[in-house]
Write a protein that holds these residues in place. Structure first.
Motif, PDB file in Angstrom:
ATOM      1  N   ALA A  20       0.882  -1.230   0.145  1.00 44.87           N
ATOM      2  CA  ALA A  20       0.144   0.107   0.015  1.00 44.87           C
ATOM      3  C   ALA A  20       0.937   1.307   0.110  1.00 44.87           C
ATOM      4  CB  ALA A  20      -0.875   0.027   1.214  1.00 44.87           C
ATOM      5  N   PHE A  21       1.933   1.351   0.851  1.00 39.56           N
ATOM      6  CA  PHE A  21       2.717   2.384   0.874  1.00 39.56           C
ATOM      7  C   PHE A  21       3.567   2.918  -0.459  1.00 39.56           C
ATOM      8  CE2 PHE A  21       7.026   4.340   1.711  1.00 39.56           C
ATOM      9  CZ  PHE A  21       6.421   5.523   2.474  1.00 39.56           C
ATOM     10  N   THR A  22       4.123   1.645  -0.912  1.00 43.06           N
ATOM     11  CA  THR A  22       4.890   1.738  -1.912  1.00 43.06           C
ATOM     12  C   THR A  22       4.005   2.229  -3.251  1.00 43.06           C
ATOM     13  OG1 THR A  22       4.815  -0.576  -2.385  1.00 43.06           O
ATOM     14  CG2 THR A  22       6.823   0.070  -1.377  1.00 43.06           C
ATOM     15  N   THR A  23       2.711   1.466  -3.155  1.00 41.29           N
ATOM     16  CA  THR A  23       2.048   1.874  -4.379  1.00 41.29           C
ATOM     17  C   THR A  23       1.612   3.292  -4.574  1.00 41.29           C
ATOM     18  OG1 THR A  23       1.233  -0.282  -4.197  1.00 41.29           O
ATOM     19  CG2 THR A  23      -0.343   1.641  -5.400  1.00 41.29           C
ATOM     20  N   LEU A  24       1.222   3.958  -3.316  1.00 45.13           N
ATOM     21  CA  LEU A  24       1.104   5.359  -2.997  1.00 45.13           C
ATOM     22  C   LEU A  24       2.051   6.292  -3.411  1.00 45.13           C
ATOM     23  CD1 LEU A  24      -0.983   7.801  -2.284  1.00 45.13           C
ATOM     24  CD2 LEU A  24      -0.086   7.479   0.234  1.00 45.13           C
ATOM     25  N   THR A  25       3.415   5.925  -3.005  1.00 48.03           N
ATOM     26  CA  THR A  25       4.508   6.669  -3.233  1.00 48.03           C
ATOM     27  C   THR A  25       4.792   6.739  -4.806  1.00 48.03           C
ATOM     28  OG1 THR A  25       5.348   5.989  -1.129  1.00 48.03           O
ATOM     29  CG2 THR A  25       6.984   6.772  -2.786  1.00 48.03           C
ATOM     30  N   ILE A  26       4.820   5.391  -5.463  1.00 48.60           N
ATOM     31  CA  ILE A  26       4.996   5.345  -6.903  1.00 48.60           C
ATOM     32  C   ILE A  26       4.366   6.192  -7.679  1.00 48.60           C
ATOM     33  CG2 ILE A  26       5.227   3.833  -8.789  1.00 48.60           C
ATOM     34  CD1 ILE A  26       6.270   1.571  -6.724  1.00 48.60           C
ATOM     35  N   ALA A  27       2.776   5.913  -7.406  1.00 47.34           N
ATOM     36  CA  ALA A  27       1.749   6.545  -8.233  1.00 47.34           C
ATOM     37  C   ALA A  27       1.838   8.370  -7.838  1.00 47.34           C
ATOM     38  CB  ALA A  27       0.426   6.317  -7.474  1.00 47.34           C
ATOM     39  N   VAL A  28       2.203   8.729  -6.895  1.00 45.07           N
ATOM     40  CA  VAL A  28       2.338  10.257  -6.681  1.00 45.07           C
ATOM     41  C   VAL A  28       3.584  10.479  -7.367  1.00 45.07           C
ATOM     42  CG1 VAL A  28       2.812  12.009  -4.944  1.00 45.07           C
ATOM     43  CG2 VAL A  28       0.976  10.041  -4.287  1.00 45.07           C
ATOM     44  N   ALA A  29       4.544   9.894  -7.315  1.00 43.31           N
ATOM     45  CA  ALA A  29       5.879  10.363  -7.937  1.00 43.31           C
ATOM     46  C   ALA A  29       5.687  10.523  -9.365  1.00 43.31           C
ATOM     47  CB  ALA A  29       6.938   9.340  -7.618  1.00 43.31           C
ATOM     48  N   PHE A  30       5.021   9.718 -10.237  1.00 44.77           N
ATOM     49  CA  PHE A  30       4.712   9.595 -11.386  1.00 44.77           C
ATOM     50  C   PHE A  30       3.707  10.811 -11.786  1.00 44.77           C
ATOM     51  CE2 PHE A  30       6.316   5.293 -12.085  1.00 44.77           C
ATOM     52  CZ  PHE A  30       6.981   5.394 -13.405  1.00 44.77           C
ATOM     53  N   GLY A  31       2.672  10.868 -10.957  1.00 41.77           N
ATOM     54  CA  GLY A  31       1.710  12.020 -11.317  1.00 41.77           C
ATOM     55  C   GLY A  31       2.470  13.437 -11.045  1.00 41.77           C
ATOM     56  N   VAL A  32       3.129  13.672  -9.970  1.00 42.82           N
ATOM     57  CA  VAL A  32       3.644  14.891  -9.885  1.00 42.82           C
ATOM     58  C   VAL A  32       4.680  15.352 -10.746  1.00 42.82           C
ATOM     59  CG1 VAL A  32       5.006  16.395  -8.073  1.00 42.82           C
ATOM     60  CG2 VAL A  32       3.378  14.853  -7.076  1.00 42.82           C
ATOM     61  N   THR A  33       5.545  14.523 -11.105  1.00 38.66           N
ATOM     62  CA  THR A  33       6.340  14.390 -12.177  1.00 38.66           C
ATOM     63  C   THR A  33       6.033  14.880 -13.432  1.00 38.66           C
ATOM     64  OG1 THR A  33       7.883  12.905 -11.283  1.00 38.66           O
ATOM     65  CG2 THR A  33       8.357  13.742 -13.538  1.00 38.66           C
ATOM     66  N   VAL A  41      -0.384  -0.229 -10.108  1.00 38.44           N
ATOM     67  CA  VAL A  41       1.096  -0.722  -9.835  1.00 38.44           C
ATOM     68  C   VAL A  41       0.979  -2.165  -8.999  1.00 38.44           C
ATOM     69  CG1 VAL A  41       2.640  -0.035  -7.940  1.00 38.44           C
ATOM     70  CG2 VAL A  41       2.113   1.604  -9.338  1.00 38.44           C
ATOM     71  N   PRO A  42       0.160  -2.538  -8.143  1.00 36.23           N
ATOM     72  CA  PRO A  42       0.322  -3.828  -7.540  1.00 36.23           C
ATOM     73  C   PRO A  42      -0.047  -5.066  -8.494  1.00 36.23           C
ATOM     74  CG  PRO A  42      -1.267  -2.406  -6.292  1.00 36.23           C
ATOM     75  CD  PRO A  42      -0.918  -1.710  -7.637  1.00 36.23           C
ATOM     76  N   PHE A  43      -0.384  -4.586  -9.840  1.00 38.60           N
ATOM     77  CA  PHE A  43      -0.773  -5.612 -10.595  1.00 38.60           C
ATOM     78  C   PHE A  43       0.472  -5.783 -11.783  1.00 38.60           C
ATOM     79  CE2 PHE A  43      -4.758  -4.498  -9.375  1.00 38.60           C
ATOM     80  CZ  PHE A  43      -5.638  -5.670  -9.248  1.00 38.60           C
ATOM     81  N   THR A  44       0.902  -4.591 -12.219  1.00 36.35           N
ATOM     82  CA  THR A  44       1.751  -4.582 -13.424  1.00 36.35           C
ATOM     83  C   THR A  44       2.942  -3.715 -13.010  1.00 36.35           C
ATOM     84  OG1 THR A  44       0.706  -2.871 -14.468  1.00 36.35           O
ATOM     85  CG2 THR A  44       0.152  -4.929 -14.911  1.00 36.35           C
TER      86      THR A  44
END
Length: 299
Positions: free
Chosen positions: A56-69, A194-197
């Motif tokens: 859950a934590f890594t998914t949120l972190t990765i998603a926000v990183a891609f979106g904010v970038t 993210v959790p899937f692919t």
């Protein structure tokens, strides 16, 4: 039209085109480097601490990183290239006649090279680590999804993301917050995928890490190219249905807007200025001829 003026126009045109390709290259490089780098960093952090990986934590972190970038790149390059950073988006824009075929291939090349460069920089920064957050399915996926599940997921998430992009950047709807809307859509897509692919919905984002990382990622990357492209095509067709309003005569306001846009475009401005010069020269010649005719009549 003078030869020198024509050469200047060509040079200005080529310069504007190269700016677009450079913007797509840098933007996609940043997306691959920061987005994938955040995933690699988060995984490395919890491994070093000897803790289990909190999905859950890594998914949120990765998603926000891609979106904010993406949001940052949109406000940096949106006015230059439209900030596609995604071949599926460029394909949809092409289908909707928002760009030419030549530009389309230029964008695709810039995006793919940018993603490879971003993944290459990441590999350089994290020497000794084989994982670069390449998209994957099967044993490399958190949920161990099948190839067909991965293909379907990529198609659906890409369809939704591209549909949002087309709607947010439509001339009638485009506002100062368009970049934020698109970035948040990317965050939503990645929170789910993210959790899937590992998070895809972008052939360039999948291609870069796969090429640099190799291993099984290179054999699976076609899924993350085909799925998003098909999703992009469907999004373009659906967008046409919703935006396909009948053409009407332009209002005075629309004509003024078009005139203003032409003035702001350096290429069209140069052409307009040259045409005005030609008209002025012709008018001056006509005046001289009229004066000569009057003199003859007087004599």
């Amino acid at each position: 039209m003078k030869k020198g003026t024509a050469i200047i126009k060509i040079n200005v045109f080529e310069e504007e085109i190269m700016k677009k390709y450079l913007a797509e290259f840098i933007g996609t490089l940043a997306l691959a480097l920061i987005g994938c780098g955040t995933a690699v960093g988060a995984n490395a952090l919890f491994t070093a601490l000897g803790m289990g990986l909190p999905v859950a934590f890594t998914t949120l972190t990765i998603a926000v990183a891609f979106g904010v970038t993406y949001i940052a790149m949109y406000y940096a390059f949106g006015s230059v290239s439209g900030c596609h950073l995604n071949p599926a988006v460029s394909l949809a824009v092409l289908i909707n006649k928002g760009m030419g075929v030549k530009d389309f291939f230029g964008y695709i090349i810039a995006q793919l090279v940018g993603a490879v460069a971003g993944a290459g920089l990441l590999a350089l920064f994290v020497q000794g680590r084989t994982s670069l957050d390449a998209c994957a399915y099967g044993d490399s996926s958190t949920f161990g999804i099948t190839i067909w599940m991965a293909l379907g997921l990529e198609l659906v998430t890409s369809f939704l993301f591209v549909l949002v992009f087309l709607g947010a950047t439509d001339k009638k709807e485009k506002t100062a917050v368009s970049g934020i809307v698109i970035g948040l859509a990317l965050v939503a897509v990645y929170l789910f995928s993210v959790p899937f692919t590992g998070g895809g919905a972008n052939p360039a984002r999948a291609f870069g890490p796969a090429i640099v990382q190799l291993s099984t990622a290179i054999t699976q990357v076609w899924v993350f190219i085909v799925g998003p492209l098909v999703g992009g095509i469907l999004a373009a067709l659906v967008n046409k249905i919703f935006r396909g309003e009948p053409k009407e005569a332009k209002t005075i306001e629309e004509k003024k807007t078009d005139a203003k846009a032409k003035k702001e475009n350096p290429i069209e401005a140069a052409i307009a200025a040259d045409e005005e010069d030609d008209d002025a020269e012709e008018a001056e010649e006509d005046t001289k001829e009229d004066a000569k005719d009057e003199e003859k009549v007087t004599e």
